[in-house]
Design an enzyme around this catalytic site. Structure first.
Site, PDB file in Angstrom:
ATOM      1  N   HIS A   1      21.959  28.020  15.419  1.00 59.50           N
ATOM      2  CA  HIS A   1      21.055  28.459  14.629  1.00 59.50           C
ATOM      3  C   HIS A   1      21.390  29.517  13.166  1.00 59.50           C
ATOM      4  O   HIS A   1      22.626  29.782  13.052  1.00 59.50           O
ATOM      5  CB  HIS A   1      22.280  30.062  15.756  1.00 59.50           C
ATOM      6  CG  HIS A   1      20.383  31.484  15.620  1.00 59.50           C
ATOM      7  ND1 HIS A   1      19.273  31.244  15.635  1.00 59.50           N
ATOM      8  CD2 HIS A   1      21.824  32.226  14.550  1.00 59.50           C
ATOM      9  CE1 HIS A   1      19.078  33.143  15.110  1.00 59.50           C
ATOM     10  NE2 HIS A   1      19.735  33.154  14.878  1.00 59.50           N
TER      11      HIS A   1
ATOM     12  N   THR B   1       0.565  -1.267  -0.052  1.00 63.85           N
ATOM     13  CA  THR B   1       0.112  -0.018  -0.003  1.00 63.85           C
ATOM     14  C   THR B   1       0.898   1.332  -0.356  1.00 63.85           C
ATOM     15  O   THR B   1       0.221   1.970  -0.971  1.00 63.85           O
ATOM     16  CB  THR B   1      -0.615   0.053   1.170  1.00 63.85           C
ATOM     17  OG1 THR B   1      -1.529  -1.032   1.575  1.00 63.85           O
ATOM     18  CG2 THR B   1      -1.892   0.705   1.340  1.00 63.85           C
TER      19      THR B   1
HETATM   20  C1  LIG Z   1      -2.810   7.796   0.994  1.00 59.75           C
HETATM   21  C2  LIG Z   1      -2.221   7.086   2.505  1.00 59.75           C
HETATM   22  C3  LIG Z   1      -1.209   7.242   2.608  1.00 59.75           C
HETATM   23  C4  LIG Z   1      -0.003   7.066   3.201  1.00 59.75           C
HETATM   24  N1  LIG Z   1       0.790   7.589   4.085  1.00 59.75           N
HETATM   25  C5  LIG Z   1       1.445   7.327   5.034  1.00 59.75           C
HETATM   26  C6  LIG Z   1       2.515   7.723   5.872  1.00 59.75           C
HETATM   27  O1  LIG Z   1       2.520   9.021   5.240  1.00 59.75           O
HETATM   28  N2  LIG Z   1       3.388   7.340   6.904  1.00 59.75           N
HETATM   29  C7  LIG Z   1       2.942   6.259   7.102  1.00 59.75           C
HETATM   30  O2  LIG Z   1       3.694   5.556   7.772  1.00 59.75           O
HETATM   31  N3  LIG Z   1       1.953   5.541   6.916  1.00 59.75           N
HETATM   32  C8  LIG Z   1       1.379   5.654   6.095  1.00 59.75           C
HETATM   33  N4  LIG Z   1      -0.006   5.217   5.380  1.00 59.75           N
HETATM   34  C9  LIG Z   1      -0.191   3.910   6.043  1.00 59.75           C
HETATM   35  C10 LIG Z   1       0.844   2.833   5.043  1.00 59.75           C
HETATM   36  O3  LIG Z   1       0.907   2.826   3.834  1.00 59.75           O
HETATM   37  C11 LIG Z   1      -0.032   1.319   6.285  1.00 59.75           C
HETATM   38  O4  LIG Z   1       0.297   1.329   7.112  1.00 59.75           O
HETATM   39  C12 LIG Z   1       2.030   0.487   5.261  1.00 59.75           C
HETATM   40  O5  LIG Z   1       1.866   0.477   3.733  1.00 59.75           O
HETATM   41  C13 LIG Z   1       1.552  -0.644   5.961  1.00 59.75           C
HETATM   42  O6  LIG Z   1       2.772  -1.684   5.518  1.00 59.75           O
HETATM   43  P1  LIG Z   1       1.989  -3.521   5.397  1.00 59.75           P
HETATM   44  O7  LIG Z   1       3.677  -3.922   5.428  1.00 59.75           O
HETATM   45  O8  LIG Z   1       1.520  -3.505   6.454  1.00 59.75           O
HETATM   46  O9  LIG Z   1       1.103  -3.853   4.246  1.00 59.75           O
HETATM   47  P2  LIG Z   1       0.978  -3.293   3.086  1.00 59.75           P
HETATM   48  O10 LIG Z   1       1.997  -2.542   2.448  1.00 59.75           O
HETATM   49  O11 LIG Z   1      -0.546  -2.999   2.691  1.00 59.75           O
HETATM   50  O12 LIG Z   1       1.327  -4.033   2.392  1.00 59.75           O
HETATM   51  C14 LIG Z   1       0.702  -5.185   1.911  1.00 59.75           C
HETATM   52  C15 LIG Z   1       1.110  -6.436   0.759  1.00 59.75           C
HETATM   53  O13 LIG Z   1       0.594  -7.496   0.841  1.00 59.75           O
HETATM   54  C16 LIG Z   1      -0.324  -7.920  -0.063  1.00 59.75           C
HETATM   55  N5  LIG Z   1      -1.175  -9.091  -0.153  1.00 59.75           N
HETATM   56  C17 LIG Z   1      -2.065  -9.347   0.647  1.00 59.75           C
HETATM   57  N6  LIG Z   1      -2.622 -10.536   0.589  1.00 59.75           N
HETATM   58  C18 LIG Z   1      -1.929 -10.876  -0.197  1.00 59.75           C
HETATM   59  C19 LIG Z   1      -1.647 -12.590  -0.616  1.00 59.75           C
HETATM   60  N7  LIG Z   1      -2.267 -13.556  -0.306  1.00 59.75           N
HETATM   61  N8  LIG Z   1      -0.783 -12.881  -0.841  1.00 59.75           N
HETATM   62  C20 LIG Z   1       0.029 -12.513  -1.372  1.00 59.75           C
HETATM   63  N9  LIG Z   1       0.712 -11.077  -1.119  1.00 59.75           N
HETATM   64  C21 LIG Z   1      -0.786 -10.289  -0.248  1.00 59.75           C
HETATM   65  C22 LIG Z   1      -0.627  -6.897  -1.348  1.00 59.75           C
HETATM   66  O14 LIG Z   1      -0.825  -6.871  -1.961  1.00 59.75           O
HETATM   67  C23 LIG Z   1      -0.036  -5.788  -0.177  1.00 59.75           C
HETATM   68  O15 LIG Z   1       1.153  -5.246  -1.343  1.00 59.75           O
HETATM   69  C24 LIG Z   1      -0.861   6.075   3.933  1.00 59.75           C
HETATM   70  C25 LIG Z   1      -1.573   4.774   3.833  1.00 59.75           C
HETATM   71  C26 LIG Z   1      -2.559   5.389   2.986  1.00 59.75           C
HETATM   72  C27 LIG Z   1      -3.726   4.335   1.865  1.00 59.75           C
END
Ligand SMILES: Cc1cc2nc3c(=O)[nH]c(=O)nc-3n(C[C@H](O)[C@H](O)[C@H](O)COP(=O)(O)OP(=O)(O)OC[C@H]3O[C@@H](n4cnc5c(N)ncnc54)[C@H](O)[C@@H]3O)c2cc1C
Length: 466
Positions: free
Chosen positions: A445, A40
């Site tokens: 500063h 994401t």
């Molecule tokens: C618009 C927006 C702006 C944001 N801005 C910020 C920011 O500025 N700073 C910040 O810290 N956070 C921000 N976030 C939040 C941040 O994106 C998430 O907290 C972060 O991406 C979480 O990371 P993750 O690795 O847990 O999951 P994700 O980044 O959601 O990654 C999960 C991955 O798993 C994959 N997946 C899911 N199920 C399966 C499966 N069964 N098989 C294979 N692959 C799978 C998905 O396709 C995805 O690519 C933002 C979110 C959004 C929506």
């Protein structure tokens, strides 16, 4: 194929976990169902939103502020198509970077949807329907989160959009209504306001940025209102009806009362995110979740099923990329026999608007609720030399320190570059610093960081420039 570790999902949690595991000598594979890595965050979250925030900020700055600096420009024009190209180049650069890092660390990357067939077995289904089983000692679930939907409001990503659609609009909506005054709604609302939209934010609670320090949120709302944001707080959205010209949004007071409506060209639903576990087969395996659908883990990120771990947005805690990354590192270290750990008391959060809002540690509300006696040191940017000369005087630094020990318990900043400034507080808190430690550290500063030092001095009522 047989591995020490298979990580499901290559968002900031998953890919960082895989890299750390590979560094520690574990034979590692990742599975990702998107076409590109980075989750994401890199594809439809942090990175594209920051690209549009940067570009729209430059656009507004050029239009509103350059003349006063003595820089003559004809009013800038908007080429939204090119701005979206700029955004996509940033996304591509970052996702390709992850692909490179996975290769560099000799991590096998499978593109396809993963299902946990059994503990120790991950089934990968490719887009073409092909199937393979990866045998592994350990599995880390890092499948992230998805957009929270509102009952009866169907997201079509054209006129009723989630953050994903709001990052991809091909025209500037005249009237944008944002449902939800959280970080994502206010950031994306800022992008489109700067590009010309009239933005109204409808929020169920009676305040913006729930969870952030109340004083900071109040000030921030005042600043956003001056910028042109309209707020309808304490308002419950009941219906969104598509019309020929856009959307009619119905809402009523959260406490009950008569209904009102708003006309919008685009409605952005930004009411939060939910953990994503669809298709993983967790129920069949008996992996426990909490009542919000988050995978339950212990202090070592282990689920109740041996050999299956989970990190990032899919478990409890703030839904932030850096929290997911730190958990990825910690679980990889634990699996390699080291002492991986995440300090949840010191996780910064940033709203990348203008001015920025950043915080780490406890809010005043939290300290009051916990009955902790504390002192407050506050310093406004109006009294900071660099902010004055740059004309970025909105906001302040606020430091909350334990009344007995002077240990820093929370730092809240609203102002230009707050997202960078907060890291001084993060490091200080990680080392258990007192406000006096910050106050006695020499600050260059003229910098905005001097406001952090002055706020620390203000804890004991000895700020110099106030
Ligand atoms: C618009 C927006 C702006 C944001 N801005 C910020 C920011 O500025 N700073 C910040 O810290 N956070 C921000 N976030 C939040 C941040 O994106 C998430 O907290 C972060 O991406 C979480 O990371 P993750 O690795 O847990 O999951 P994700 O980044 O959601 O990654 C999960 C991955 O798993 C994959 N997946 C899911 N199920 C399966 C499966 N069964 N098989 C294979 N692959 C799978 C998905 O396709 C995805 O690519 C933002 C979110 C959004 C929506």
């Amino acid at each position: 194929m047989s591995y020490d570790l298979v990580v499901i999902g290559t968002g900031p949690g998953g890919y960082v976990c895989a890299i750390r595991a590979a560094q520690l000598g574990l034979k590692t594979a990742v599975v990702e169902k998107r076409k590109t890595h980075g989750g994401t965050c890199l594809n439809v979250g942090c990175i594209p939103s920051k690209a549009l925030l940067h570009a729209s900020h430059m656009f507004e700055d050029t239009r509103e502020h350059f003349a006063h600096l003595g820089i003559g420009v004809t009013p800038p024009t908007l080429d939204l198509k090119q701005m979206q190209v700029f955004k996509q180049e940033g996304v591509d650069g970052n996702t390709k970077g992850v692909e490179f890092l996975l290769k560099k660390n000799k991590i096998d990357a499978f593109l396809g949807t993963a299902r946990i067939a059994a503990a120790g077995q991950v089934e990968v289904t490719g887009e073409d329907g092909s199937n393979q089983i990866l045998e592994t000692k350990n599995i880390v679930i890092a499948t992230g989160s998805d957009v929270t939907r509102l009952p009866g409001i169907e997201i079509d990503e054209k006129t009723i959009v989630s953050s994903t659609g709001a990052l991809d609009l091909d025209t500037v909506p005249k009237r944008l209504v944002v449902i939800g005054a959280g970080v994502i709604g206010l950031e994306l609302g800022s992008v489109w306001r700067r590009l010309g939209s009239e933005v109204t934010v409808v929020e169920y609670l009676d305040r913006i940025l729930p969870g952030m320090d109340g004083e900071v949120a109040k000030n921030f709302q005042r600043i956003l209102s001056k910028q042109g944001f309209q707020f309808k707080l304490g308002a419950k959205v009941t219906k969104a009806e598509k019309t020929k010209s856009g959307v009619t949004l119905m809402f009523e007071p959260a406490a009950g009362g008569s209904s009102e409506s708003l006309e919008a060209d685009v409605v952005l639903v930004a009411v939060g995110r939910i953990p994503y576990t669809q298709g993983l087969g967790l129920d069949e395996l008996g992996v426990q979740k909490d009542n919000r659908g988050r995978i339950l883990t212990d202090a070592h990120f282990s689920t109740n099923v041996t050999g299956i771990y989970a990190i990032g947005d899919v478990i409890a805690g703030p839904m932030l990329a850096h929290k997911a990354e730190d958990e990825g590192v910690a679980v990889a270290e634990i699996l390699a026999g080291k002492a991986g750990h995440v300090n949840y008391d010191v996780i910064p959060s940033v709203v990348y608007t203008s001015p920025e809002v950043a915080s780490v540690g406890k809010t005043e509300e939290e300290l009051k609720a916990a009955g902790v006696a504390y002192n407050v040191g506050k310093f406004p940017f109006t009294a900071n030399g660099r902010a004055k000369v740059n004309r970025t005087t909105d906001g302040f630094v606020k430091i909350l320190a334990d009344a007995t020990t002077d240990k820093v318990l929370g730092v809240h900043i609203i102002g230009a570059e707050a997202g960078n400034l907060i890291h001084e507080a993060v490091i200080a808190m990680e080392f258990g610093a007192s406000s006096e430690d910050i106050a006695r550290s020499c600050h260059a500063h003229p910098t905005l960081a001097e406001a952090v030092k002055e706020a620390a001095l203000a804890v004991e009522k000895r700020a110099i420039h106030m």
